[in-house]
Motif scaffolding. Structure first.
Motif: not given
Length: 352
Positions: A242-246, A138-141, A216-217, A203-211
């Motif tokens: 994530s906004s640019m990723v999407k 799930a991609f957030g804002d 989100i990145g 790590n490149s290309g992986g996920a930065l995730v919120d709780l």
């Protein structure tokens, strides 16, 4: 002090996941009950935070994959249930076919490149066969990301698949030039998230995730300190929002390429020029594209751009960094030198 540099984090240390709890006690005339209440609250708060971490990891880690290309290794995030995976362009390089290992898979899967967009260091690949149970993240804002927010970085640092590190959002809105050494694309990327979560090669290309369990990145770059022989600068990493990723991934999946970059441009070919002191002093216009933004405002070959708005321009990189935070159609004042005289023009920016 030397300005920190950044390097792409996709070259082949697991990091410990540390739970940190902030515990506040209330005073009540120094009573023993208050002390016991605070002591009991501390483990409860720590356990709650640990539970949050473990839930996010359980929900998101199965959507983070390891990508093996001929020249290196990186990570990716499952984007949809059709087998599309988003990653960095510098992870895929010039390759067209890849081996992909999921967090729960025993055998590597094959994938093919859909398209890469080096200008934003993003790419989409697609699994040749979609395994049952493949879960999209799930991609957030990313616009809602706040400094101090706890985040987890998930990926395959140094080939250690399914690794997780923890940190916070250290800053937002960073503009970072990637460079081409170490496998980078040379992209200048705006509005990046800075994080203290460890971002290591792989790590490149992986996920930065919120709780909340939302991506989100996309971790992309780690800072290096030229004062330490270009060694790593701990706790300074950058993720594409994530906004640019999407925006990029949706266009690549729909059209096979990026049709609307959202990136501003002057529509010129330029080069850095040096002043009398042999220091960078501006960007010379080598060619102004006919009917482009700069040409439409009267700039031509031979002009030397020294300022855009309030920002001084000394190099091609500094021009790219300024434009990365602007939008197509935006009007900016460009200061330039022609035949020794300083002039200015209002330019309506074009699109990269």
């Amino acid at each position: 002090m030397s300005k920190p540099r950044v390097r792409a984090a996709s070259v082949p240390l697991a990091a410990a996941l540390t739970a940190v709890a902030l515990v506040g006690g209330c005073s009540s005339s120094g009573s023993g009950d208050a002390t016991r209440s605070t002591t009991q609250a501390a483990p409860a708060a720590a356990n709650d935070l640990q539970d949050d971490y473990q839930k996010v990891i359980k929900d998101v880690l199965p959507s983070v994959v390891q990508i093996d290309a001929a020249d290196g290794l990186g990570s990716g995030v499952v984007y949809d249930d059709k087998g599309h995976i988003v990653t960095n362009a510098h992870v895929v390089g010039d390759e067209k076919r890849f081996k992909v290992t999921t967090a729960t898979g025993e055998q590597a899967l094959t994938a093919e490149l859909v398209a890469a967009y080096p200008e934003q260091d993003l790419a989409v690949i697609k699994l040749s066969e979609v395994p049952s149970g493949l879960k999209a993240a799930a991609f957030g804002d990313s616009a809602k990301a706040e400094v101090g927010q706890i985040v987890l970085a998930m990926g395959s640092p140094l080939g250690l698949s399914s690794s997780v590190t923890q940190g916070i959002v250290s800053a937002t809105g960073r503009t970072v030039s990637e460079g081409r050494s170490g496998g980078g694309t040379g992209a200048t990327i705006g509005n990046m998230l800075q994080t203290s979560a460890a971002i290591n090669p792989g790590n490149s290309g992986g996920a930065l995730v919120d709780l909340d369990g939302q991506v989100i990145g996309i971790p992309t770059l780690a800072a290096t300190d030229p004062g330490m022989g270009d060694g790593a600068a701990p706790g300074i990493g950058f993720a594409i929002p994530s906004s640019m990723v999407k925006t990029v991934a949706d266009q690549i999946i729909k059209d096979g390429r990026v049709t609307d970059s959202g990136r501003a441009a002057l529509d010129i070919t330029g080069r850095t020029v040096l002043g009398d002191d042999y220091r960078p002093a501006g960007v010379a216009v080598v060619e102004a594209r006919k009917d482009g933004a700069a040409a439409g405002a009267g700039l031509k070959a031979g002009d030397i751009i020294t300022r855009v708005g309030d920002d001084e321009i000394t190099t091609i990189d500094s021009l790219s960094e300024v434009l990365a935070s602007d939008k197509p159609g935006q009007k900016v004042e460009v200061t330039y030198v022609r035949d020794g005289s300083e002039k200015s023009a209002e330019v309506t920016l074009g699109e990269m």
